[in-house]
Design an enzyme around this catalytic site. Structure first.
Site, PDB file in Angstrom:
ATOM      1  N   TYR A  64      31.813  42.053  29.134  1.00 17.32           N
ATOM      2  CA  TYR A  64      33.066  42.380  29.831  1.00 17.32           C
ATOM      3  C   TYR A  64      33.717  43.566  29.135  1.00 17.32           C
ATOM      4  O   TYR A  64      33.723  43.640  27.897  1.00 17.32           O
ATOM      5  CB  TYR A  64      34.027  41.186  29.792  1.00 17.32           C
ATOM      6  CG  TYR A  64      34.136  40.488  31.125  1.00 17.32           C
ATOM      7  CD1 TYR A  64      34.437  41.220  32.266  1.00 17.32           C
ATOM      8  CD2 TYR A  64      33.950  39.115  31.234  1.00 17.32           C
ATOM      9  CE1 TYR A  64      34.535  40.590  33.490  1.00 17.32           C
ATOM     10  CE2 TYR A  64      34.048  38.479  32.465  1.00 17.32           C
ATOM     11  CZ  TYR A  64      34.344  39.223  33.598  1.00 17.32           C
ATOM     12  OH  TYR A  64      34.436  38.607  34.804  1.00 17.32           O
ATOM     13  N   GLU A  66      36.895  45.400  30.638  1.00 15.65           N
ATOM     14  CA  GLU A  66      38.029  45.937  31.387  1.00 15.65           C
ATOM     15  C   GLU A  66      38.802  46.920  30.520  1.00 15.65           C
ATOM     16  O   GLU A  66      38.910  46.748  29.304  1.00 15.65           O
ATOM     17  CB  GLU A  66      38.982  44.811  31.816  1.00 15.65           C
ATOM     18  CG  GLU A  66      38.622  44.204  33.136  1.00 15.65           C
ATOM     19  CD  GLU A  66      37.816  42.947  32.978  1.00 15.65           C
ATOM     20  OE1 GLU A  66      37.126  42.832  31.949  1.00 15.65           O
ATOM     21  OE2 GLU A  66      37.881  42.079  33.865  1.00 15.65           O
ATOM     22  N   ASP A 241      36.119  63.183  49.667  1.00 10.93           N
ATOM     23  CA  ASP A 241      35.100  62.145  49.468  1.00 10.93           C
ATOM     24  C   ASP A 241      33.754  62.828  49.701  1.00 10.93           C
ATOM     25  O   ASP A 241      33.355  63.085  50.838  1.00 10.93           O
ATOM     26  CB  ASP A 241      35.356  61.035  50.494  1.00 10.93           C
ATOM     27  CG  ASP A 241      34.310  59.937  50.463  1.00 10.93           C
ATOM     28  OD1 ASP A 241      33.252  60.136  49.838  1.00 10.93           O
ATOM     29  OD2 ASP A 241      34.550  58.889  51.096  1.00 10.93           O
ATOM     30  N   THR A 270      29.896  58.532  45.841  1.00  7.51           N
ATOM     31  CA  THR A 270      28.978  57.479  45.434  1.00  7.51           C
ATOM     32  C   THR A 270      27.921  58.161  44.577  1.00  7.51           C
ATOM     33  O   THR A 270      27.828  59.393  44.554  1.00  7.51           O
ATOM     34  CB  THR A 270      28.297  56.791  46.638  1.00  7.51           C
ATOM     35  OG1 THR A 270      27.731  57.800  47.474  1.00  7.51           O
ATOM     36  CG2 THR A 270      29.278  55.961  47.426  1.00  7.51           C
ATOM     37  N   LYS A 273      23.505  58.262  47.001  1.00  4.43           N
ATOM     38  CA  LYS A 273      22.990  58.908  48.222  1.00  4.43           C
ATOM     39  C   LYS A 273      22.178  60.148  47.841  1.00  4.43           C
ATOM     40  O   LYS A 273      21.138  60.012  47.216  1.00  4.43           O
ATOM     41  CB  LYS A 273      24.144  59.214  49.167  1.00  4.43           C
ATOM     42  CG  LYS A 273      24.910  57.955  49.603  1.00  4.43           C
ATOM     43  CD  LYS A 273      25.986  58.279  50.605  1.00  4.43           C
ATOM     44  CE  LYS A 273      26.630  57.032  51.178  1.00  4.43           C
ATOM     45  NZ  LYS A 273      27.814  56.583  50.437  1.00  4.43           N
TER      46      LYS A 273
HETATM   47  N1  DSN Z   1      27.310  53.292  54.334  1.00  7.39           N
HETATM   48  C1  DSN Z   1      27.464  54.698  54.087  1.00  7.39           C
HETATM   49  C2  DSN Z   1      26.724  55.528  55.086  1.00  7.39           C
HETATM   50  O1  DSN Z   1      25.705  55.079  55.557  1.00  7.39           O
HETATM   51  O2  DSN Z   1      27.136  56.633  55.369  1.00  7.39           O
HETATM   52  C3  DSN Z   1      28.895  55.123  54.035  1.00  7.39           C
HETATM   53  O3  DSN Z   1      29.678  54.117  53.537  1.00  7.39           O
END
Ligand code: DSN
Length: 473
Positions: A64, A66, A241, A270, A273
């Protein structure tokens, strides 16, 4: 036979798992098999390196932690501090950002951290000024209620869902749509591209606290310099984003006006991707927002996943290598080859092409909904997802579009020649599919065609083995 390090590591992991619950071991093995066999065109998916995957399977998961680096709510976090500091160091260097926060567990979490940081930093509530904006986190329950009422008037301007925006950019099914009074900007119906003049006019009239840039289904570059100019004119914070295209920023495909890190006050992403890291999120910010972002855990997030932060550090380090820039450029080369192949075969694309990693097909001319097209492609071994298109007559569930992307297949080594063959497979499926009468979901496809395309898709992938160094026996 001597096994290589990766095969040994994964085999040992699976063996240890199998000893406790064989069904989980089977699912892990089957997932690799399925991924190896599928023509993955989902624009938001990729294949992380074995080093990234292996960095997540260890005892960092047990701790942990935090809080923030050097300021934890638990004792004994020295190794987590190291992990997080290394990940932050790589993220800052990779994106040229003054500050990075690598704790968010996902893109949604990263956006919530950013929204809270902006609210806490920017909100001006005259009768609460006595507390000072830096103390906003320490208010009593009654004061919070007053503050929430005031937050109810906060305004967010984000890209509309049918133009390619994301649920977390102020839409009702997500908490951002409840926290903020939202208005959208969209695309010019004739060009399919963002109408910056319309965006400016809406911003002038609406006076948002936050303008959100970025998308999950817009196939063009975004002029973030222009968006910053608009934000400055109306006194808004520009948040971008970049979850979908972070790999293209890291790989220096999007530079200058198109690099959000150079123009936005705060950038979220993220890490899985186009960036090809572990599933997770991150925030990059200008120094004035750093204090508030640093409060992300426990203000917004649960305890950081130290094993995932370790994998983020590996992914960021990988993306700093020159090969990653070649990879990022190839993603776009492939996407454009795929778009050209589709256009040559008479398929209609939103905005007429692509500048990034994704292509949005308008399946309306085939008489299909996105759902019918998606299912027919899946039945033919081509994995995509349906997506709304601008002014979509079929709404967000059935849709009229198919979103396809190239990050995953580019990781596998496929190039422009294969993209043209994929365009042919997609065209074959769409032109051999008919909708069932009265249904937006049911369809018919000649099973011979579906079978033939599945075989062609498998043949296409055969020279490009996925995780060639991983032999599970
Ligand atoms: N799930 C992602 C996408 O496929 O674009 C975005 O949150």
């Amino acid at each position: 036979m001597t096994l290589n390090v990766e095969s040994t590591a994964f085999r040992s992991t699976i063996e240890a798992v199998r000893a406790v619950e064989p069904r989980i071991a089977d699912a892990i093995v089957n997932e690799l098999r399925d991924q190896r066999e599928s023509l993955k065109l989902i624009a938001s998916e990729n294949y992380a390196s074995p080093a990234v995957l292996l960095a997540m399977g260890n005892w960092l998961s047990d701790k942990y932690a935090e809080g923030a680096i050097g300021r934890r709510f638990y004792a004994g976090c020295q190794n987590v501090d190291t992990v997080e500091a290394v990940a932050v160091e790589h993220a800052k260097a990779l994106f040229g950002a003054p500050y990075a926060y690598v704790q968010p567990h996902s893109g949604i979490d990263a956006n919530l951290v950013a929204y809270w940081a902006i609210l806490a930093d920017r909100v001006e509530v005259p009768h609460l000024r006595k507390f000072g904006k830096r103390q906003v986190n320490d208010l009593t329950g009654a004061e919070w209620a007053e503050l929430r009422a005031a937050f109810g008037n906060q305004r967010m301007l984000g890209m509309s869902l049918d133009a390619g925006g994301h649920l977390t950019h102020g839409f009702r099914p997500n908490i951002s749509g409840k926290m903020f009074d939202q208005r959208s900007y969209g695309v010019d119906p004739s060009s399919g591209r963002i109408d910056y003049q319309a965006l400016r006019e809406t911003a002038r009239e609406f006076k948002p606290l936050i303008i959100v840039g970025g998308y999950s289904a817009y196939p063009r570059k975004v002029d973030f310099a222009a968006m910053r100019e608009i934000a400055d004119e109306v006194g808004a914070t520009l948040m971008v984003d970049m979850a979908h295209f972070a790999g293209l920023v890291a790989g220096k495909v999007f530079t200058g006006d198109y690099n959000p890190v150079e123009h936005a006050h705060i950038v979220t992403t993220t890490t899985h991707k186009s960036l090809r890291g572990p599933r997770g999120g991150a925030v990059l910010a200008q120094p004035e927002l750093a204090d508030q972002v640093d409060r992300g855990c426990p203000m917004v997030l649960g305890g950081p996943l130290s094993h995932v932060m370790a994998a983020k550090a590996i992914a960021f380090a990988e993306a700093r290598q020159p090969e990653f820039a070649t990879y990022a450029q190839q993603i776009v080369t492939n996407s454009q080859a795929l778009a050209e192949g589709l256009l040559r075969r008479g398929i209609q694309l939103v905005s007429g092409g692509t500048d990034n990693h994704l292509v949005l097909i308008d399946v309306h001319p085939f008489g299909l909904t996105g759902r019918q097209a998606e299912q027919a492609l899946l039945a033919s071994g081509v994995v995509t997802n349906r997506n709304a298109i601008p002014q979509d007559p079929n709404g967000a569930w059935y849709t009229s579009g198919i979103r396809i992307g190239t990050p995953a297949l580019t990781s596998r080594g496929l190039g422009a020649a294969e993209m043209d063959q994929i365009a042919d497979l997609i065209h074959t499926v769409l032109s051999s599919t008919t909708p069932s009468a009265g249904s937006k979901a049911k369809y018919q496809i000649d099973p011979v065609v579906a079978d033939q395309v599945s075989k062609q898709a498998a043949d296409l992938l055969a020279p490009f083995p996925l995780y060639p160094g991983v032999d599970l026996g």
